[in-house]
Design a protein around this motif. Structure first.
Motif, short mmCIF file in Angstrom:
data_model
loop_
_atom_site.label_atom_id
_atom_site.label_comp_id
_atom_site.label_asym_id
_atom_site.label_seq_id
_atom_site.Cartn_x
_atom_site.Cartn_y
_atom_site.Cartn_z
N LEU A 179 1.03 -1.32 -0.22
CA LEU A 179 -0.27 -0.28 0.03
C LEU A 179 0.36 1.21 0.04
O LEU A 179 0.09 2.70 -0.48
CB LEU A 179 -0.82 -0.33 1.73
CG LEU A 179 -2.10 -1.20 1.64
CD1 LEU A 179 -2.91 -1.13 2.46
CD2 LEU A 179 -2.79 -1.62 -0.06
N GLY A 180 2.03 1.36 0.19
CA GLY A 180 2.83 2.59 0.27
C GLY A 180 3.75 2.65 -0.49
O GLY A 180 4.73 3.62 -0.16
N THR A 181 3.84 1.47 -1.03
CA THR A 181 4.96 1.66 -2.54
C THR A 181 4.32 2.26 -3.32
O THR A 181 3.15 2.25 -3.93
CB THR A 181 5.62 0.28 -2.37
OG1 THR A 181 6.19 -0.34 -1.38
CG2 THR A 181 6.76 0.64 -3.84
N PRO A 182 5.17 3.24 -3.94
CA PRO A 182 4.70 4.57 -5.04
C PRO A 182 3.98 2.47 -6.67
O PRO A 182 4.96 2.25 -6.36
CB PRO A 182 5.41 4.64 -6.24
CG PRO A 182 6.31 5.64 -4.68
CD PRO A 182 5.85 4.01 -3.66
N THR A 183 3.01 3.12 -7.50
CA THR A 183 3.00 2.02 -8.19
C THR A 183 4.16 1.15 -9.23
O THR A 183 5.09 2.76 -9.89
CB THR A 183 1.69 2.04 -8.84
OG1 THR A 183 0.76 2.83 -8.04
CG2 THR A 183 1.03 1.12 -9.70
N LEU A 184 4.34 0.44 -9.12
CA LEU A 184 5.76 -0.27 -9.69
C LEU A 184 5.10 -0.59 -11.68
O LEU A 184 4.52 -0.41 -11.65
CB LEU A 184 5.64 -1.22 -9.51
CG LEU A 184 6.35 -1.57 -8.09
CD1 LEU A 184 6.33 -2.86 -7.78
CD2 LEU A 184 7.55 -1.19 -7.90
N THR A 185 5.99 -0.14 -11.88
CA THR A 185 6.27 -0.01 -13.86
C THR A 185 5.88 -1.46 -14.48
O THR A 185 6.16 -2.34 -13.38
CB THR A 185 6.82 0.54 -14.11
OG1 THR A 185 8.41 -0.04 -14.40
CG2 THR A 185 7.23 1.82 -14.01
N ALA A 186 6.29 -1.20 -15.48
CA ALA A 186 5.66 -3.23 -15.60
C ALA A 186 7.21 -3.97 -15.84
O ALA A 186 7.54 -4.87 -15.10
CB ALA A 186 5.72 -3.33 -17.51
N GLU A 187 8.56 -2.93 -15.72
CA GLU A 187 9.87 -3.48 -16.04
C GLU A 187 10.16 -3.70 -14.02
O GLU A 187 10.81 -4.73 -14.07
CB GLU A 187 10.86 -2.48 -15.83
CG GLU A 187 10.87 -1.97 -17.61
CD GLU A 187 9.71 -1.62 -18.45
OE1 GLU A 187 9.31 -1.59 -19.30
OE2 GLU A 187 9.06 -0.68 -17.62
N GLN A 188 9.55 -2.98 -13.21
CA GLN A 188 9.60 -3.14 -11.96
C GLN A 188 9.12 -4.31 -11.25
O GLN A 188 9.35 -4.72 -10.44
CB GLN A 188 9.29 -1.87 -10.98
CG GLN A 188 10.15 -0.65 -11.40
CD GLN A 188 9.85 0.55 -10.42
OE1 GLN A 188 8.67 0.53 -10.40
NE2 GLN A 188 10.72 1.48 -10.55
N THR A 189 7.84 -4.59 -11.86
CA THR A 189 6.80 -5.78 -11.06
C THR A 189 7.63 -7.03 -10.62
O THR A 189 7.45 -7.34 -9.39
CB THR A 189 5.42 -5.68 -12.09
OG1 THR A 189 5.22 -4.01 -12.20
CG2 THR A 189 4.54 -7.03 -11.07
N LEU A 190 7.95 -7.41 -11.09
CA LEU A 190 8.21 -8.57 -11.66
C LEU A 190 9.32 -9.07 -10.30
O LEU A 190 9.76 -10.16 -9.27
CB LEU A 190 8.92 -9.70 -12.68
CG LEU A 190 9.27 -11.26 -12.58
CD1 LEU A 190 7.70 -11.67 -11.71
CD2 LEU A 190 9.49 -11.77 -13.61
N PRO A 191 10.78 -8.15 -10.27
CA PRO A 191 11.98 -7.74 -9.45
C PRO A 191 11.36 -7.46 -7.94
O PRO A 191 11.72 -7.99 -6.67
CB PRO A 191 12.84 -7.16 -10.63
CG PRO A 191 12.32 -6.43 -11.40
CD PRO A 191 11.30 -7.25 -11.89
N THR A 192 10.46 -6.84 -8.71
CA THR A 192 9.78 -6.50 -6.68
C THR A 192 9.53 -6.60 -5.76
O THR A 192 9.09 -7.43 -4.88
CB THR A 192 9.26 -4.91 -7.48
OG1 THR A 192 10.74 -3.69 -7.62
CG2 THR A 192 9.06 -4.28 -5.84
N LEU A 193 8.09 -7.66 -6.92
CA LEU A 193 7.46 -8.87 -5.98
C LEU A 193 8.30 -9.96 -5.91
O LEU A 193 7.95 -10.34 -4.39
CB LEU A 193 6.52 -9.23 -7.83
CG LEU A 193 5.59 -8.24 -7.62
CD1 LEU A 193 4.26 -8.73 -8.36
CD2 LEU A 193 4.50 -7.76 -6.98
#
Length: 317
Positions: A234-248
């Motif tokens: 909830l607190g992290t700015p919405t991820l881009t497509a490139e950021q999503t998989l490594p961040t999750l």
């Protein structure tokens, strides 16, 4: 002792992610189950899928059936089981004129026989979860389930008595016991909210928590893992497509439970067997096992759905 979340990024792509935390068992692997797959419930009744399924599961020694812990089907819905000890209430025996299932059968019913979350919800009143072991396994497991789809919805089914129902989960996060309403209460109290409702104020408070670099809750307690992941999500700015998989995968790594070789023969040694992420829009299953950390990328393709006739177990590593 799992942790899960759903996520929608800036490209409006929808994901489900989870850790699979469980005591020592036969290995968990990516598994494909085809359309028209005839499977036997823990109550020795035969059912047949209409949808192909891809997800994480295992085939216990001496059992011909596959136990799925999570997955997606060809219509773009996902389902995963997580522990809910001390809260579930299953029927003592099978009920007449009901779809009687053991808890381990539920994912096959959801993903194998439905094309939308609406159809799952419409059929819940016909399902009876029975307090009986699955094909002779030693325990009746206390589960609740999280479902998602390409609309970004997160639905939770908690068998705590009475007919099964699905509740909308605005936090997008699920762990183990307590029930979801208590998780909401714990989270909002931690964030200093007067209301127990997950809303825009919750998101603002989570952003403030991260901005001020307060330490996130840690440890194996489900409440701490829920609060940790909810504040992250909830607190992290919405991820881009490139950021999503490594961040999750990075977020899942923060709440993983370590494996202790000295405890490997203990039946109660609970650790993270794998982390998985499902890209619901592209029917892609990402699987990272504890043993090698090698990321497998498996797509549920139309060719698989149309032409693969038998279950397929992918290598664990």
């Amino acid at each position: 002792m799992c942790t899960s979340l759903t996520y929608t990024n800036t490209a409006n792509q929808h994901f489900f992610a989870r850790t699979m935390d469980f005591p020592t068992t036969t290995p968990w692997r990516p598994i494909f189950l085809p359309r028209q797959y005839r499977w036997t419930t823990g109550l020795n009744e035969t059912r047949q899928t209409t949808q192909a399924i891809l997800g994480g599961g295992r085939q216990p020694i001496g059992i011909d059936n596959f136990l799925m812990a999570d997955g997606l089907n060809e219509s773009g819905i996902s389902c995963a089981e997580l522990y809910l000890p001390h809260a579930v209430k299953y029927a003592p025996t099978a009920q007449p004129d009901k779809i009687n299932l053991t808890p381990q059968d539920f994912i096959n019913w959801v993903l194998g026989e439905h094309t939308s979350l609406e159809s799952v919800c419409a059929g819940l009143s016909q399902v009876c979860l029975v307090n009986q072991t699955w094909h002779g396994e030693p325990y009746v497991y206390p589960f609740h389930w999280v479902l998602s789809d390409t609309t970004g919805r997160n639905l939770v089914i908690e068998p705590t008595g009475g007919p099964l129902t699905a509740q909308l989960n605005p936090s997008g996060v699920l762990t183990n016991t307590p029930i979801l309403a208590t998780h909401f209460k714990n989270l909002t109290q931690l964030l200093g909210q007067a209301s127990v409702t997950i809303n825009q104020a919750t998101q603002v408070a989570a952003k403030n928590w991260l901005a001020t670099k307060q330490p996130l809750p840690t440890g194996s307690i489900p409440t701490n893992r829920f609060n940790h992941m909810a504040i992250r999500r909830l607190g992290t700015p919405t991820l881009t497509a490139e950021q999503t998989l490594p961040t999750l995968f990075a977020w899942l790594n923060e709440v993983r439970l370590p494996y202790d070789p000295a405890k490997r023969h203990q039946l109660n040694h609970n650790y993270t067997h794998y982390r998985s992420v499902i890209d619901l829009d592209h029917a892609c299953y990402y699987f990272r096992p504890r043993t090698t950390e090698r990321l497998q990328t498996i797509q549920l393709t139309p060719e698989m759905c149309d032409h693969w006739r038998v279950p397929h177990v992918f290598p664990a590593n």
